[in-house]
Design a protein around this motif. Structure first.
Motif, PDB file in Angstrom:
ATOM      1  N   PRO A  25     -17.168 -56.332   4.382  1.00 16.63           N
ATOM      2  CA  PRO A  25     -17.912 -55.979   5.589  1.00 16.63           C
ATOM      3  C   PRO A  25     -18.540 -54.599   5.468  1.00 16.63           C
ATOM      4  O   PRO A  25     -17.993 -53.604   5.931  1.00 16.63           O
ATOM      5  CB  PRO A  25     -16.842 -56.018   6.692  1.00 16.63           C
ATOM      6  N   LYS A  27     -21.730 -51.944   6.122  1.00 16.81           N
ATOM      7  CA  LYS A  27     -22.848 -51.717   7.026  1.00 16.81           C
ATOM      8  C   LYS A  27     -24.162 -51.994   6.310  1.00 16.81           C
ATOM      9  O   LYS A  27     -24.383 -51.487   5.211  1.00 16.81           O
ATOM     10  CB  LYS A  27     -22.816 -50.274   7.537  1.00 16.81           C
ATOM     11  N   VAL A  35     -22.042 -55.815   8.220  1.00 15.31           N
ATOM     12  CA  VAL A  35     -21.973 -55.225   9.561  1.00 15.31           C
ATOM     13  C   VAL A  35     -23.385 -54.848   9.992  1.00 15.31           C
ATOM     14  O   VAL A  35     -24.029 -54.032   9.341  1.00 15.31           O
ATOM     15  CB  VAL A  35     -21.055 -53.986   9.563  1.00 15.31           C
ATOM     16  N   ILE A  37     -25.951 -53.690  13.184  1.00 16.83           N
ATOM     17  CA  ILE A  37     -26.112 -53.171  14.541  1.00 16.83           C
ATOM     18  C   ILE A  37     -27.601 -53.043  14.810  1.00 16.83           C
ATOM     19  O   ILE A  37     -28.341 -52.552  13.946  1.00 16.83           O
ATOM     20  CB  ILE A  37     -25.404 -51.802  14.684  1.00 16.83           C
ATOM     21  N   PRO A  44     -23.524 -43.090  18.645  1.00 17.51           N
ATOM     22  CA  PRO A  44     -23.041 -42.147  19.666  1.00 17.51           C
ATOM     23  C   PRO A  44     -22.178 -41.039  19.059  1.00 17.51           C
ATOM     24  O   PRO A  44     -21.663 -41.202  17.949  1.00 17.51           O
ATOM     25  CB  PRO A  44     -22.213 -43.034  20.601  1.00 17.51           C
ATOM     26  N   HIS A  47     -18.822 -41.455  17.313  1.00 21.90           N
ATOM     27  CA  HIS A  47     -18.762 -42.028  15.965  1.00 21.90           C
ATOM     28  C   HIS A  47     -18.805 -40.976  14.857  1.00 21.90           C
ATOM     29  O   HIS A  47     -18.871 -41.310  13.688  1.00 21.90           O
ATOM     30  CB  HIS A  47     -19.939 -42.978  15.745  1.00 21.90           C
ATOM     31  N   LEU A  50     -18.420 -40.382  10.833  1.00 17.23           N
ATOM     32  CA  LEU A  50     -18.344 -41.837  10.773  1.00 17.23           C
ATOM     33  C   LEU A  50     -17.114 -42.349  10.021  1.00 17.23           C
ATOM     34  O   LEU A  50     -16.504 -43.329  10.424  1.00 17.23           O
ATOM     35  CB  LEU A  50     -19.621 -42.410  10.162  1.00 17.23           C
ATOM     36  N   TRP A  53     -14.280 -42.295  12.329  1.00 18.43           N
ATOM     37  CA  TRP A  53     -14.426 -43.346  13.338  1.00 18.43           C
ATOM     38  C   TRP A  53     -14.116 -44.732  12.768  1.00 18.43           C
ATOM     39  O   TRP A  53     -13.509 -45.575  13.431  1.00 18.43           O
ATOM     40  CB  TRP A  53     -15.844 -43.294  13.920  1.00 18.43           C
ATOM     41  N   GLN A  54     -14.550 -44.965  11.538  1.00 20.13           N
ATOM     42  CA  GLN A  54     -14.326 -46.285  10.933  1.00 20.13           C
ATOM     43  C   GLN A  54     -12.845 -46.655  10.903  1.00 20.13           C
ATOM     44  O   GLN A  54     -12.484 -47.814  11.085  1.00 20.13           O
ATOM     45  CB  GLN A  54     -14.888 -46.318   9.502  1.00 20.13           C
ATOM     46  N   HIS A  57     -11.292 -45.845  15.285  1.00 20.18           N
ATOM     47  CA  HIS A  57     -11.926 -46.262  16.547  1.00 20.18           C
ATOM     48  C   HIS A  57     -10.943 -46.944  17.489  1.00 20.18           C
ATOM     49  O   HIS A  57     -11.085 -46.889  18.690  1.00 20.18           O
ATOM     50  CB  HIS A  57     -13.138 -47.161  16.282  1.00 20.18           C
ATOM     51  N   VAL A  61     -10.106 -46.794  21.825  1.00 18.28           N
ATOM     52  CA  VAL A  61     -10.062 -47.984  22.680  1.00 18.28           C
ATOM     53  C   VAL A  61      -8.662 -48.151  23.274  1.00 18.28           C
ATOM     54  O   VAL A  61      -8.493 -48.307  24.481  1.00 18.28           O
ATOM     55  CB  VAL A  61     -10.461 -49.246  21.886  1.00 18.28           C
ATOM     56  N   ILE A  66     -12.395 -45.064  25.858  1.00 16.54           N
ATOM     57  CA  ILE A  66     -13.596 -45.889  25.966  1.00 16.54           C
ATOM     58  C   ILE A  66     -13.147 -47.333  26.191  1.00 16.54           C
ATOM     59  O   ILE A  66     -12.220 -47.796  25.525  1.00 16.54           O
ATOM     60  CB  ILE A  66     -14.443 -45.836  24.677  1.00 16.54           C
ATOM     61  N   ASP A  70     -17.512 -51.546  26.728  1.00 14.34           N
ATOM     62  CA  ASP A  70     -18.614 -50.599  26.578  1.00 14.34           C
ATOM     63  C   ASP A  70     -19.116 -50.523  25.133  1.00 14.34           C
ATOM     64  O   ASP A  70     -20.244 -50.108  24.885  1.00 14.34           O
ATOM     65  CB  ASP A  70     -18.196 -49.203  27.062  1.00 14.34           C
ATOM     66  N   HIS A  75     -22.865 -53.159  20.198  1.00 17.02           N
ATOM     67  CA  HIS A  75     -22.330 -54.017  19.133  1.00 17.02           C
ATOM     68  C   HIS A  75     -22.266 -55.466  19.581  1.00 17.02           C
ATOM     69  O   HIS A  75     -21.821 -55.753  20.686  1.00 17.02           O
ATOM     70  CB  HIS A  75     -20.913 -53.578  18.770  1.00 17.02           C
TER      71      HIS A  75
HETATM   72  C1  HEC Z   1     -24.705 -46.370  21.863  1.00 19.37           C
HETATM   73  C2  HEC Z   1     -24.462 -47.479  20.980  1.00 19.37           C
HETATM   74  C3  HEC Z   1     -23.040 -47.685  20.452  1.00 19.37           C
HETATM   75  C4  HEC Z   1     -21.867 -47.775  21.184  1.00 19.37           C
HETATM   76  C5  HEC Z   1     -21.672 -47.708  22.696  1.00 19.37           C
HETATM   77  C6  HEC Z   1     -20.815 -48.006  20.212  1.00 19.37           C
HETATM   78  N1  HEC Z   1     -21.339 -48.039  18.950  1.00 19.37           N
HETATM   79 FE1  HEC Z   1     -20.287 -48.299  17.227  1.00 19.37          FE
HETATM   80  N2  HEC Z   1     -21.981 -47.961  16.123  1.00 19.37           N
HETATM   81  C7  HEC Z   1     -23.246 -47.756  16.647  1.00 19.37           C
HETATM   82  C8  HEC Z   1     -24.179 -47.498  15.561  1.00 19.37           C
HETATM   83  C9  HEC Z   1     -25.660 -47.234  15.701  1.00 19.37           C
HETATM   84  C10 HEC Z   1     -23.399 -47.528  14.359  1.00 19.37           C
HETATM   85  C11 HEC Z   1     -23.880 -47.267  12.931  1.00 19.37           C
HETATM   86  C12 HEC Z   1     -23.638 -45.825  12.633  1.00 19.37           C
HETATM   87  C13 HEC Z   1     -24.159 -45.353  11.313  1.00 19.37           C
HETATM   88  O1  HEC Z   1     -24.432 -46.173  10.447  1.00 19.37           O
HETATM   89  O2  HEC Z   1     -24.263 -44.129  11.169  1.00 19.37           O
HETATM   90  C14 HEC Z   1     -22.029 -47.822  14.755  1.00 19.37           C
HETATM   91  C15 HEC Z   1     -20.968 -47.945  13.858  1.00 19.37           C
HETATM   92  C16 HEC Z   1     -19.685 -48.363  14.214  1.00 19.37           C
HETATM   93  C17 HEC Z   1     -18.610 -48.640  13.299  1.00 19.37           C
HETATM   94  C18 HEC Z   1     -18.678 -48.496  11.772  1.00 19.37           C
HETATM   95  C19 HEC Z   1     -19.224 -49.715  11.136  1.00 19.37           C
HETATM   96  C20 HEC Z   1     -19.288 -49.559   9.632  1.00 19.37           C
HETATM   97  O3  HEC Z   1     -19.053 -50.549   8.930  1.00 19.37           O
HETATM   98  O4  HEC Z   1     -19.574 -48.454   9.143  1.00 19.37           O
HETATM   99  C21 HEC Z   1     -17.531 -49.051  14.031  1.00 19.37           C
HETATM  100  C22 HEC Z   1     -16.162 -49.459  13.511  1.00 19.37           C
HETATM  101  C23 HEC Z   1     -17.917 -48.998  15.410  1.00 19.37           C
HETATM  102  N3  HEC Z   1     -19.232 -48.565  15.495  1.00 19.37           N
HETATM  103  C24 HEC Z   1     -17.092 -49.313  16.451  1.00 19.37           C
HETATM  104  C25 HEC Z   1     -17.395 -49.066  17.796  1.00 19.37           C
HETATM  105  C26 HEC Z   1     -16.443 -49.177  18.874  1.00 19.37           C
HETATM  106  C27 HEC Z   1     -14.980 -49.600  18.723  1.00 19.37           C
HETATM  107  C28 HEC Z   1     -17.098 -48.830  20.014  1.00 19.37           C
HETATM  108  C29 HEC Z   1     -16.532 -48.714  21.430  1.00 19.37           C
HETATM  109  C30 HEC Z   1     -15.413 -47.808  21.573  1.00 19.37           C
HETATM  110  C31 HEC Z   1     -18.484 -48.528  19.660  1.00 19.37           C
HETATM  111  N4  HEC Z   1     -18.607 -48.671  18.303  1.00 19.37           N
HETATM  112  C32 HEC Z   1     -19.470 -48.161  20.541  1.00 19.37           C
HETATM  113  C33 HEC Z   1     -23.594 -47.817  17.987  1.00 19.37           C
HETATM  114  C34 HEC Z   1     -22.710 -47.845  19.037  1.00 19.37           C
END
Ligand code: HEC
Ligand code: HEC
Length: 95
Positions: A25, A27, A35, A37, A44, A47, A50, A53-54, A57, A61, A66, A70, A75
């Protein structure tokens, strides 16, 4: 051995290795596990960074910072939650 033949052999081996790498999986990767999006959304602040966050996250939650629903504003569960969760063996997100 003929140098050309050797080169062809190496290229064939390389192609075989790439073809056999299992899907992950990733991106914007390839295949069903990729993955994805919607491009209209920017990442946001939650993240960043990143890589943190990966792997973390679920803390945001599970401790209620969060709401799960939301996340689904940006997503789609099948394309950027559950394809990875299925791969790593985490419970599926239910929209
Ligand atoms: C405002 C829009 C938005 C919201 C709300 C949001 N995301 Fe994301 N998310 C993104 C974007 C855009 C990326 C890609 C980021 C990048 O590539 O830099 C991302 C990337 C991710 C990834 C990493 C995916 C990867 O394979 O690298 C995860 C895990 C994730 N988000 C989980 C969550 C979770 C859990 C929540 C809620 C708590 C959430 N996101 C809320 C827009 C959002
Ligand atoms: C690139 C892979 C990946 C993506 C994409 C991803 N997750 Fe996760 N998620 C994980 C991993 C790995 C864990 C387990 C972390 C641990 O336990 O250390 C996890 C755990 C969770 C947990 C905790 C599960 C539990 O039973 O306590 C929640 C909630 C969660 N993710 C929500 C989301 C949501 C919502 C999305 C989509 C917006 C999402 N995740 C996208 C990899 C991902």
């Amino acid at each position: 051995m003929n140098k050309f033949l050797l080169l062809m052999l190496l290229l064939a081996l390389a192609a075989l290795t790439i073809a056999c790498v299992p899907e992950k999986p990733v991106k914007d990767g390839h295949g069903e596990l990729a993955v994805v999006i919607d491009r209209e959304f920017t990442s946001p602040v939650t993240h960043s960074p990143l890589d943190w966050w990966q792997t973390r996250h679920f803390q945001a939650v599970n401790n209620g910072d969060i709401k799960e629903k939301d996340c689904l504003y940006c997503h789609k569960v099948e394309r950027s939650c559950n394809n990875c969760h299925g791969y790593v063996g985490v419970r599926k997100i239910v929209p």
